[in-house]
Design an enzyme around this catalytic site. Structure first.
Site, PDB file in Angstrom:
ATOM      1  N   ARG A 193       0.830  -1.208   0.000  1.00  0.00           N
ATOM      2  CA  ARG A 193       0.000   0.000   0.000  1.00  0.00           C
ATOM      3  C   ARG A 193       0.864   1.258   0.000  1.00  0.00           C
ATOM      4  O   ARG A 193       0.401   2.341   0.354  1.00  0.00           O
ATOM      5  CB  ARG A 193      -0.916   0.013   1.199  1.00  0.00           C
ATOM      6  CG  ARG A 193      -0.156  -0.095   2.519  1.00  0.00           C
ATOM      7  CD  ARG A 193      -1.067   0.294   3.612  1.00  0.00           C
ATOM      8  NE  ARG A 193      -0.486  -0.074   4.890  1.00  0.00           N
ATOM      9  CZ  ARG A 193      -1.097   0.171   6.027  1.00  0.00           C
ATOM     10  NH1 ARG A 193      -2.269   0.775   6.034  1.00  0.00           N
ATOM     11  NH2 ARG A 193      -0.536  -0.166   7.157  1.00  0.00           N
ATOM     12  N   ASP A 205      10.978  -7.000   7.874  1.00  0.00           N
ATOM     13  CA  ASP A 205      10.539  -6.110   6.791  1.00  0.00           C
ATOM     14  C   ASP A 205      10.310  -4.694   7.313  1.00  0.00           C
ATOM     15  O   ASP A 205      10.095  -3.780   6.522  1.00  0.00           O
ATOM     16  CB  ASP A 205       9.258  -6.642   6.123  1.00  0.00           C
ATOM     17  CG  ASP A 205       8.176  -6.988   7.127  1.00  0.00           C
ATOM     18  OD1 ASP A 205       8.433  -7.830   8.005  1.00  0.00           O
ATOM     19  OD2 ASP A 205       7.079  -6.409   7.054  1.00  0.00           O
TER      20      ASP A 205
HETATM   21  P1  AMP Z   1       2.987  -3.434   8.080  1.00  0.00           P
HETATM   22  O1  AMP Z   1       2.660  -4.342   9.228  1.00  0.00           O
HETATM   23  O2  AMP Z   1       2.130  -2.212   7.992  1.00  0.00           O
HETATM   24  O3  AMP Z   1       4.446  -3.098   8.036  1.00  0.00           O
HETATM   25  O4  AMP Z   1       2.636  -4.255   6.760  1.00  0.00           O
HETATM   26  C1  AMP Z   1       3.089  -5.558   6.488  1.00  0.00           C
HETATM   27  C2  AMP Z   1       2.846  -5.870   5.027  1.00  0.00           C
HETATM   28  O5  AMP Z   1       1.460  -5.834   4.727  1.00  0.00           O
HETATM   29  C3  AMP Z   1       3.496  -4.898   4.066  1.00  0.00           C
HETATM   30  O6  AMP Z   1       3.927  -5.616   2.937  1.00  0.00           O
HETATM   31  C4  AMP Z   1       2.363  -3.971   3.710  1.00  0.00           C
HETATM   32  O7  AMP Z   1       2.554  -3.354   2.475  1.00  0.00           O
HETATM   33  C5  AMP Z   1       1.175  -4.894   3.706  1.00  0.00           C
HETATM   34  N1  AMP Z   1      -0.094  -4.193   4.011  1.00  0.00           N
HETATM   35  C6  AMP Z   1      -0.493  -3.709   5.209  1.00  0.00           C
HETATM   36  N2  AMP Z   1      -1.720  -3.143   5.111  1.00  0.00           N
HETATM   37  C7  AMP Z   1      -2.099  -3.267   3.828  1.00  0.00           C
HETATM   38  C8  AMP Z   1      -3.259  -2.875   3.098  1.00  0.00           C
HETATM   39  N3  AMP Z   1      -4.282  -2.250   3.671  1.00  0.00           N
HETATM   40  N4  AMP Z   1      -3.293  -3.174   1.779  1.00  0.00           N
HETATM   41  C9  AMP Z   1      -2.286  -3.822   1.183  1.00  0.00           C
HETATM   42  N5  AMP Z   1      -1.177  -4.216   1.813  1.00  0.00           N
HETATM   43  C10 AMP Z   1      -1.071  -3.946   3.122  1.00  0.00           C
HETATM   44 MG    MG Z   2       5.951  -2.752   7.165  1.00  0.00          MG
END
Ligand code: AMP
Ligand code: MG
Length: 501
Positions: free
Chosen positions: A94, A253
Site C-alpha cells: 500500500r 521487513d
Molecule cells: P505493516 O505491518 O504495515 O508493516 O505491513 C506488512 C505488510 O502488509 C506490508 O507488505 C504492507 O505493504 C502490507 N499491508 C499492510 N496493510 C495493507 C493494506 N491495507 N493493503 C495492502 N497491503 C497492506
Molecule cells: Mg511494514
C-alpha cells in the site's frame, strides 16, 4: 525553493532490474481529497516552497489523484520474518514510491505515498491506510526526529471521505513519507531465499553506492557494510530504550538498512515505566516487548547476515554480529549517563541505573517526567530534613513514588555519585534538560488528536497542528503547553493499539 512541478526526480531504484520492483500507480480517490496536515520542516528537505501546500493541486498530487512530472512510480519488493516466521513475499502493498528527489545540497529523498491504493504486492488487501494510523505515523516520525532519533520523515497527510473497512468503517488518508531509502532487511531476504545470490549482490552494491559510498571499491566492502548496519541498528535501538519508545512490530521487513526507525504501527512511548511493556495489542507472546527490543535487533541482524553469506565468509559475518552487544551497551550507557547528568563513567553506574529502573517500575513512576524532574534535584541536601531528602527541591520527585522512602534511598546514592564528580547543579540541570524531553508523543495525546480529526464531518485537525508544533521542541519548557507533559488521565492509560491500520 521549488514549485511542486519543479521537483527534481532522479529515480535510481527504478533503474534497478525489474526483479526489484513492480510498476504501480496510485489509485485516485472517488471522494474529493483534502489537506489534513502539512509539515514545512519536511518540505525543506525537498527544497519545496511551503506556499505550494496552499494550492489546490497540492492535494491532487499527494493523494495520488494526479502525477507529478518526473515520477516513475513503483512498489518495492521485499519479504521478511514476521513474528519469527519467514513470509516469502511481502513488498509494498500500500505504499507507492514516486521516485527520488535530489535537493540542492545533493541529498536524495525517496518520496512515497502510503495508502495510495493497491499494488501487485497487496495480497488481496485494499492498499489503503486509515486517517487514524497516518496521524500516528506522521506525528511520531516527526517527534522522534526532533528527539534526535533516526527516522523516516513525513511531508503531509491528505484525507478523503472514501470509506475504508477495518474493524469498523473509517475514512482513508495518504501519508507522504520521505526517507533516504526504503530498503529493508527483508529486501535482501527475498532474493536470498529465492536462491538469487546475484540479486543480493546487486542490491548490496546499490545500497553501498547510494548510501554507504565510503565503502565503495573497498575489498572488504560487504563485511564493512554488514558491520555498519549492525552498529547503526544497535545505536538506534539504544536510543529507543533510553527515551522509552517501543516500536511494536520489529519484523525484518520493518528494519531499515540505514538504521532508521521505519513503519510506525502500534508503537508506544511508555508512560509509567514497565520493562516488559507491550504496545501492540496483537503481540500476545510479548515478542516485541520493550525490554526485548535490543535482543530482537540482533536476531533481525542475524537474518540479514544470513542473506550476505554468498558475499562474505561466515567468520567475519559472525564477527560483525558480535559487535552488536558492545555497541548497544556502550551507546545505551552513554545515553543513560547523560540522562542522569553524569559526566564521568564509573564502576557503579550500571547497577545504579538498573536499580533505578526497578524502582520506577515498582512504584509506577512516569518515565519521561521522572528524568525531567530529576534535573531539579540538588546534589546537597539542605534544611532540617535529617538527610531524608525531604527538602522542597525533591518533594515533587518523591511525590511520584508510591514508596517515597525507597526514592530517598536511591536519591541518596545518586547525590553521592553527583558529589563524587563535583557536579554543579545549575549546569547539570541545563545539560539534563537538553537530553530528557519534557514532551513526548504519549498515546493519549495522539488519541486525542485522532478523536478530533475523525469525528463525523468535523474535520478538526487543530490538535494535529498543535502536537506537531509542540513536539518540534520537545526539550523546551513551553509554559502554555504544560498540560501536554502530564502523565495520562485514567482513560488514556493502557490504550490498546491494534495492528489494523
Ligand atoms: P505493516 O505491518 O504495515 O508493516 O505491513 C506488512 C505488510 O502488509 C506490508 O507488505 C504492507 O505493504 C502490507 N499491508 C499492510 N496493510 C495493507 C493494506 N491495507 N493493503 C495492502 N497491503 C497492506
Ligand atoms: Mg511494514
Amino acid at each position: 525553493m521549488h514549485k511542486l512541478t519543479e521537483l527534481q526526480f532522479d529515480n535510481t531504484y527504478a533503474r534497478l532490474p525489474a526483479a526489484f520492483h513492480a510498476q504501480a500507480a496510485p489509485t485516485p480517490f472517488r471522494r474529493e481529497p483534502y489537506l489534513v496536515s502539512f509539515n514545512a520542516a519536511a518540505a525543506e528537505l525537498l527544497d519545496l516552497d511551503p506556499d505550494e501546500a496552499g494550492r489546490a493541486e497540492f492535494v491532487e498530487y499527494f493523494s495520488g489523484n494526479k502525477i507529478l512530472p518526473g515520477v516513475e512510480s513503483l512498489a518495492m519488493l521485499y519479504a521478511g520474518h514476521q513474528f519469527g516466521h519467514y513470509v516469502p513475499q511481502l513488498g509494498d502493498g500500500r505504499a507507492i514510491l514516486l521516485g527520488e528527489v535530489r535537493n540542492k545540497a545533493g541529498a536524495k529523498w525517496d518520496v512515497q505515498l502510503k495508502g495510495a491504493g493497491p499494488t501487485p504486492f497487496s495480497r488481496g488487501f485494499d492498499g489503503r491506510a486509515v486517517l487514524r494510523s497516518t496521524i500516528r505515523e506522521y506525528l511520531c516520525s516527526e517527534a522522534l526526529h526532533n528527539l534526535g532519533i533516526q527516522t523516516t520523515r513525513a511531508l503531509c497527510i491528505v484525507g478523503s471521505d472514501e470509506p475504508v473497512r477495518r474493524e469498523t468503517i473509517e475514512t482513508a488518508a495518504v501519508l507522504t513519507r520521505l526517507s533516504p531509502s526504503h530498503v529493508r532487511f527483508g529486501t535482501f531476504e527475498v532474493f536470498h531465499y529465492r536462491g538469487q545470490p546475484e540479486r543480493v549482490r546487486e542490491l548490496a552494491d546499490y545500497v553501498i553506492a547510494n548510501h554507504y559510498p565510503e565503502l565503495e571499491g573497498d575489498q572488504d566492502r560487504y563485511e564493512r557494510f554488514l558491520r555498519e548496519v549492525v552498529l547503526r541498528t544497535a545505536r538506534l535501538i539504544a536510543r529507543w530504550q533510553a527515551v522509552g519508545f517501543a516500536h511494536g512490530v520489529m519484523n525484518t521487513d520493518n528494519m531499515s538498512i540505514l538504521g532508521l526507525t521505519i513503519d510506525y504501527g502500534p508503537f508506544g512511548f511508555m508512560d509509567d515505566y514497565r520493562a516488559n511493556f507491550v504496545c501492540n495489542h496483537s503481540d500476545h507472546g510479548g515478542r516485541y516487548a520493550f525490554n526485548q527490543q535490543p535482543a530482537i535487533g540482533l536476531w533481525n541482524l542475524s537474518c540479514l547476515a544470513e542473506t550476505l553469506l554468498s558475499l562474505i565468509e561466515r567468520e567475519p559475518a559472525v564477527a560483525a554480529l558480535d559487535a552488536y552487544q558492545p555497541a548497544f551497551a556502550e551507546s545505551y550507557g552513554e545515553l543513560m549517563r547523560s540522562k542522569l547528568g553524569w559526566r564521568e563513567r564509573r564502576q557503579e553506574d550500571a547497577e545504579l541505573i538498573l536499580s533505578l529502573l526497578e524502582l520506577l517500575e515498582a512504584n509506577g513512576v512516569d518515565y519521561t517526567n521522572f528524568f525531567r524532574r530529576l534535573g531539579d534535584l540538588k546534589s546537597e541536601t539542605h534544611g532540617d530534613d535529617g538527610g531524608n531528602g525531604d527538602s522542597d527541591n525533591d518533594a515533587s520527585l518523591r511525590d511520584m513514588f508510591i514508596d517515597p522512602a525507597a526514592c530517598d534511598v536511591w536519591t541518596a546514592r545518586y547525590r553521592e555519585r553527583l558529589r563524587a564528580e563535583a557536579s554543579v547543579d545549575d549546569e547539570r540541570r541545563q545539560r539534563m534538560n537538553l537530553t530528557n524531553p519534557k514532551f513526548v508523543l504519549r498515546n493519549y495525546l495522539a488519541q486525542d488528536a485522532i478523536t478530533k480529526a475523525t469525528a463525523a464531518r468535523q474535520r478538526d485537525f487543530t490538535e494535529i497542528e498543535r502536537l506537531l508544533e509542540l513536539l518540534r521542541r520537545p526539550f523546551d519548557e513551553q509554559p502554555s503547553m504544560e498540560r501536554y507533559a502530564a502523565a495520562p488521565p485514567e482513560w488514556g492509560r493502557r490504550i490498546a493499539v491494534s495492528c489494523s491500520s
